[in-house]
Every structure is written in structure tokens, then in C-alpha cells.
Design an enzyme around this catalytic site. Structure first.
Site, mmCIF file in Angstrom:
data_model
loop_
_atom_site.group_PDB
_atom_site.id
_atom_site.type_symbol
_atom_site.label_atom_id
_atom_site.label_comp_id
_atom_site.label_asym_id
_atom_site.label_seq_id
_atom_site.Cartn_x
_atom_site.Cartn_y
_atom_site.Cartn_z
ATOM 1 N N HIS A 38 0.829 -1.217 0.000
ATOM 2 C CA HIS A 38 0.000 0.000 0.000
ATOM 3 C C HIS A 38 0.861 1.263 0.000
ATOM 4 C CE1 HIS A 38 -4.113 -1.717 0.451
ATOM 5 N NE2 HIS A 38 -3.398 -2.748 0.823
ATOM 6 N N SER A 71 -7.333 -20.432 -23.919
ATOM 7 C CA SER A 71 -6.434 -20.733 -22.800
ATOM 8 C C SER A 71 -6.436 -22.227 -22.555
ATOM 9 C CB SER A 71 -6.904 -20.013 -21.535
ATOM 10 O OG SER A 71 -6.192 -20.502 -20.404
ATOM 11 N N ALA A 127 -4.392 -15.439 -6.408
ATOM 12 C CA ALA A 127 -3.659 -15.685 -5.159
ATOM 13 C C ALA A 127 -2.809 -14.485 -4.771
ATOM 14 C CB ALA A 127 -2.774 -16.927 -5.307
ATOM 15 N N SER A 130 -0.472 -11.965 -9.176
ATOM 16 C CA SER A 130 -0.669 -11.190 -10.395
ATOM 17 C C SER A 130 -0.643 -12.034 -11.674
ATOM 18 C CB SER A 130 0.374 -10.064 -10.471
ATOM 19 O OG SER A 130 -0.227 -8.939 -11.042
ATOM 20 N N SER A 131 -1.496 -13.047 -11.673
ATOM 21 C CA SER A 131 -1.653 -13.837 -12.894
ATOM 22 C C SER A 131 -2.181 -12.958 -14.024
ATOM 23 C CB SER A 131 -2.596 -15.014 -12.649
ATOM 24 O OG SER A 131 -3.915 -14.572 -12.393
ATOM 25 N N SER A 132 -2.918 -11.905 -13.674
ATOM 26 C CA SER A 132 -3.494 -11.045 -14.714
ATOM 27 C C SER A 132 -2.406 -10.230 -15.425
ATOM 28 C CB SER A 132 -4.567 -10.138 -14.117
ATOM 29 O OG SER A 132 -4.036 -9.233 -13.174
ATOM 30 N N GLU A 164 -5.652 -2.476 -17.264
ATOM 31 C CA GLU A 164 -6.267 -2.936 -16.000
ATOM 32 C C GLU A 164 -7.242 -1.897 -15.461
ATOM 33 O OE1 GLU A 164 -5.346 -5.310 -13.038
ATOM 34 O OE2 GLU A 164 -4.551 -6.803 -14.416
ATOM 35 N N ASP A 176 3.074 -4.436 -10.413
ATOM 36 C CA ASP A 176 3.045 -5.810 -10.908
ATOM 37 C C ASP A 176 3.717 -5.943 -12.266
ATOM 38 O OD1 ASP A 176 1.567 -6.004 -8.647
ATOM 39 O OD2 ASP A 176 -0.336 -6.441 -9.642
HETATM 40 P P1 ADP Z 1 -4.352 -12.098 -9.743
HETATM 41 O O1 ADP Z 1 -3.851 -11.176 -10.802
HETATM 42 O O2 ADP Z 1 -3.947 -11.690 -8.364
HETATM 43 O O3 ADP Z 1 -4.020 -13.526 -10.003
HETATM 44 P P2 ADP Z 1 -6.848 -11.227 -10.823
HETATM 45 O O4 ADP Z 1 -8.249 -11.336 -10.352
HETATM 46 O O5 ADP Z 1 -6.306 -9.895 -11.133
HETATM 47 O O6 ADP Z 1 -5.938 -11.981 -9.731
HETATM 48 O O7 ADP Z 1 -6.660 -12.102 -12.129
HETATM 49 C C1 ADP Z 1 -7.151 -13.427 -12.149
HETATM 50 C C2 ADP Z 1 -7.881 -13.661 -13.464
HETATM 51 O O8 ADP Z 1 -6.915 -13.787 -14.528
HETATM 52 C C3 ADP Z 1 -8.670 -14.925 -13.508
HETATM 53 O O9 ADP Z 1 -9.946 -14.749 -12.967
HETATM 54 C C4 ADP Z 1 -8.738 -15.202 -15.009
HETATM 55 O O10 ADP Z 1 -9.729 -14.392 -15.622
HETATM 56 C C5 ADP Z 1 -7.410 -14.689 -15.487
HETATM 57 N N1 ADP Z 1 -6.441 -15.787 -15.668
HETATM 58 C C6 ADP Z 1 -5.303 -15.990 -14.983
HETATM 59 N N2 ADP Z 1 -4.653 -17.089 -15.435
HETATM 60 C C7 ADP Z 1 -5.402 -17.590 -16.443
HETATM 61 C C8 ADP Z 1 -5.293 -18.712 -17.343
HETATM 62 N N3 ADP Z 1 -4.258 -19.568 -17.276
HETATM 63 N N4 ADP Z 1 -6.274 -18.891 -18.243
HETATM 64 C C9 ADP Z 1 -7.325 -18.052 -18.314
HETATM 65 N N5 ADP Z 1 -7.468 -16.994 -17.533
HETATM 66 C C10 ADP Z 1 -6.546 -16.754 -16.596
HETATM 67 MG MG MG Z 2 -4.404 -9.123 -10.962
#
Ligand code: ADP
Ligand code: MG
Length: 386
Positions: A38, A71, A127, A130-132, A164, A176
């Protein structure tokens, strides 16, 4: 967690699906924030690192404006869209991340091409790793190279932020994607969120006999969104009352005076941000002078500050942190926005098994869902694989 496809497998899957070879394969990692929570929107300091889990995209330019996206995760099937009609209002599901990037590039004046795209990612979703942004960074790298757009790293950071914020609708900063694009093996990314400058700092936990464990609590409390907005508002109020542009401009030495000017709650919020900025600077100094083993007390202090002053922890995160520490971790803290998500524990390799077992048992006893516990190491930033 799904095992990632190797580059040859990803290429051949792409060919099976789209009937032609991809033009290339790009990857961008997720990230963990070591310390500095933060502080980003207060124009302060953060210290994330790129992790050894990444999104990979195989991409082929098309001669028309059609977008076809698939995906390997889940069974959502192929999504199609039109690059000439990108619209935040109609984008659904995971494709809002690639579509958001294309939209942000179009907003910059780039002629956005049609694409075939296959995504495979082993960054855990939701989790706090930052998968997004991993998806967005992999795609922007691919599009930049394939179209010869000539974007700088800075341009890519800002375009993914735009994607984003204004397409996906998530109020995220620049941490990120900066970590994902600029990280390096054995390094943490010291980022000044005011001038967006970056310095790579040595962070090789394993060379120091340590492992960095992520404990994903799998919980997301329903007040997360409202809590985040309220914390931002408190920080703005604090900066206003103290007469500074951002809390970045308040030092630890100013806190005594600030206590007399702010209401008790706003003061605690301000104190978290001010002391957290100081902890990031100290962590950088210690990593450069001594090594990761010296940072444990800073991680602990960061957690206490988020729990007591910023009040963004939750029972699951506190249990993960306390149990990891009791089991031998030399420092542990919640990481990410708060109200759920993950904790990190810097743990001597010899204590790893005990920490894992103790945390799992403690969650079981408390009646919480089983956490996911896994190692991460500082890895390369986004790059082209093939
Ligand atoms: P974070 O970025 O912390 O992981 P977010 O809510 O910002 O959380 O992003 C998660 C979203 O990213 C998931 O709900 C999905 O829409 C997308 N996502 C992540 N990995 C994949 C994947 N391998 N295939 C499809 N969508 C994915
Ligand atoms: Mg995210």
C-alpha cells in the site's frame, strides 16, 4: 496447479488449434511483493520480484482484424472478437486481459492487428501473484515485437496499467507489470513509484540457505474491494491534512507531529505507509550489504503494521504468519492488498518441511480450507522464448 507446457508442446498445440505455426512464443512471470505494501499509490517504494511461474503465449498475426483466443486452463473454449471493435463494456472472462492490452494500444494510436493466441499459465489465479499482469505483459511483448510498435518498457508499463484500470476495471498501479517486465533471476526490483525508476537489488534466498514460501490461504473476504478504497481515501485525507502531495513526503521523524493533527484512525493508516516506506529502504540496504537473511525482522514488522495500523490482515493470514514463524521462518508477512490472499515466509531450507506441516495442521485445527504452500524464486522478467 497445472504443469506448464514446454515451448515445443505449446507450439504444436497452437498448430492443432489454429492450423498454422505461431509467429513466436513469449512469456511473462507473476510476481511476489517482498516488502512495500500500500505504498505504491502513495508515490512510495516497493520491492517485488518476478517469480518462476509465468504466463506463456503463442501468437500469430492475422491478415484480418479477427481475434481468436484460447487458454489451456479450464474448458471455456475459443473466444473470438474483432480488433476493430474493442469495447470494455462487452469483454467477458479472461479475454478482457488480452483485449484490454490491445485496447490500450489502440488508445495510444497503434493500429491493432488481428491475432490468433494460445495462453498457458502456471501462475496461480487470484492468489495475489498477479496472474493477470503476467498475461498482459506476455501479450504486450508479443504485439510490440510482431507489429514493430517500438514501445519502451515504460510505455508497456503504462499501457498495461491503462488496460487494468480502464478496460478490466481494476484500480491497480505499476508494481506488478514493472516486476514482470523488469525482474531478473536472483534479483528483486526496487521501484520508486513516484518517478517510476527501477534498481535491481540482489535477492538470492537459496544461496543464503533460505527458501521463500508462499502460503495461499485461498480466502478472499468480501470487504476486500471496499476496504481497499477506504484505505486509499484515508491516505489521501492524511496527505491533505499534513499538506503534502503524497504520504511519500512524510518521514518517520514527522510522525509525532502528525499524531497531533490527525484523528486516531487516519494516523494509524499514515503511520503504516510512512514506516513501510522506511522498511523498504532498509530492506534494500540490507540486501545490498548483508543478504536476505538480514531482512527477517523487517518482514515481521511489516506484517504487524498491516495487522495493527492498516488493519488489512485477517485471521487466516495471521495464523499463516504466526505459525510459519513459530515453525522456524526467520520472517513472514501477508503480501498483496489484504483481506485474504497469500502470506510469504522466508524460511531456512532445513525448516521448510516443518513450516509446511505446521501451517497445514494449524489451518485444519482452525477449521479453515487447506492452504496451498509452494516455493518461489526470483526469476527472469518477460522475454521471447521462440
Ligand atoms: P491475480 O492477478 O492476483 O491472479 P486477478 O483477479 O487480477 O488476480 O486475475 C485473475 C484472473 O486472470 C482470472 O480470474 C482469469 O480471468 C485470469 N487468468 C489468470 N490465469 C489464467 C489462465 N491460465 N487462463 C485463463 N485466464 C486466466
Ligand atoms: Mg491481478
Amino acid at each position: 496447479m497445472n504443469t506448464p507446457l514446454g515451448t515445443p508442446e505449446l507450439r504444436s498445440r497452437f498448430e492443432e488449434v489454429f492450423g498454422a505455426a505461431p509467429d513466436g512464443v513469449w512469456q511473462a512471470p507473476g510476481r511476489v511483493n517482498l516488502i512495500g505494501e500500500h505504498t505504491d499509490y502513495n508515490e512510495g517504494f516497493v520491492l517485488p520480484f518476478a517469480i518462476d511461474r509465468a504466463a506463456r503465449v503463442a501468437v500469430r498475426l492475422r491478415p484480418d482484424s479477427t481475434l481468436r483466443m484460447l487458454s489451456t486452463f479450464g474448458n471455456q473454449g475459443m473466444t473470438t472478437a474483432d480488433a476493430a471493435a474493442l469495447d470494455p463494456a462487452t469483454a467477458r472472462g479472461w479475454t478482457k486481459y488480452p483485449l484490454g492490452v490491445l485496447w490500450a494500444l489502440e488508445q495510444r494510436g497503434l493500429a491493432v492487428p488481428g491475432l490468433d493466441l494460445l495462453l498457458d499459465s502456471d501462475v496461480p489465479r487470484g492468489a495475489g501473484l498477479s496472474s493477470s499482469h503476467a498475461i498482459e505483459c506476455a501479450i504486450i511483448l508479443a504485439v510490440n515485437e510482431l507489429t514493430g510498435a517500438g514501445l519502451s518498457e515504460q510505455d508497456m508499463v503504462l499501457a498495461t496499467q491503462r488496460a487494468e484500470n480502464d478496460f478490466v476495471g481494476a484500480p491497480t498501479g505499476i508494481m506488478d507489470q514493472s516486476a514482470s517486465l523488469r525482474g531478473a533471476a536472483g534479483r528483486a526490483v526496487f521501484l520508486d513509484c513516484r518517478d517510476q525508476s527501477v534498481r535491481l537489488v540482489p535477492f538470492d534466498a537459496e544461496a543464503a540457505g533460505l527458501v521463500l514460501l508462499v502460503i495461499d490461504t485461498k480466502v478472499s473476504h468480501s470487504h476486500a474491494g471496499g476496504g481497499y478504497a477506504a484505505r486509499r481515501a484515508s491516505c489521501e485525507l492524511g496527505a491533505d491534512v499534513l499538506g503534502v502531495r503524497a504520504l511519500r513526503d512524510v518521514g518517520v521523524g514527522d510522525l509525532e507531529e502528525a499524531a497531533g493533527l490527525l484523528d486516531a484512525e487516519t494516523f494509524r493508516r499514515v503511520r503504516h505507509v510512512v514506516t513501510e516506506n522506511e522498511r523498504v529502504l532498509q530492506a534494500v540496504e540490507l540486501l545490498e550489504s548483508t543478504g536476505p537473511q538480514a531482512t527477517g525482522p523487517l518482514l515481521d514488522a511489516s506484517h504487524a503494521s498491516m495487522r495493527d495500523d492498516f488493519e488489512i490482515s485477517c485471521p487466516e493470514l495471521n495464523l499463516a504468519v504466526d505459525t510459519a514463524r513459530a515453525g522456524g521462518a526467520i520472517g513472514a508477512r501477508m503480501t498483496g492488498g489484504g483481506f485474504g490472499g497469500s502470506a510469504i515466509a522466508l524460511t531456512p531450507a532445513g525448516a521448510e518441511q516443518r513450516v509446511r506441516t505446521d501451517v497445514v495442521r494449524a489451518f485444519e485445527r482452525a477449521g479453515y480450507a487447506a492452504p496451498d504452500i509452494f516455493r518461489v524464486r526470483p526469476a527472469a522478467g518477460a522475454l521471447r522464448l521462440a
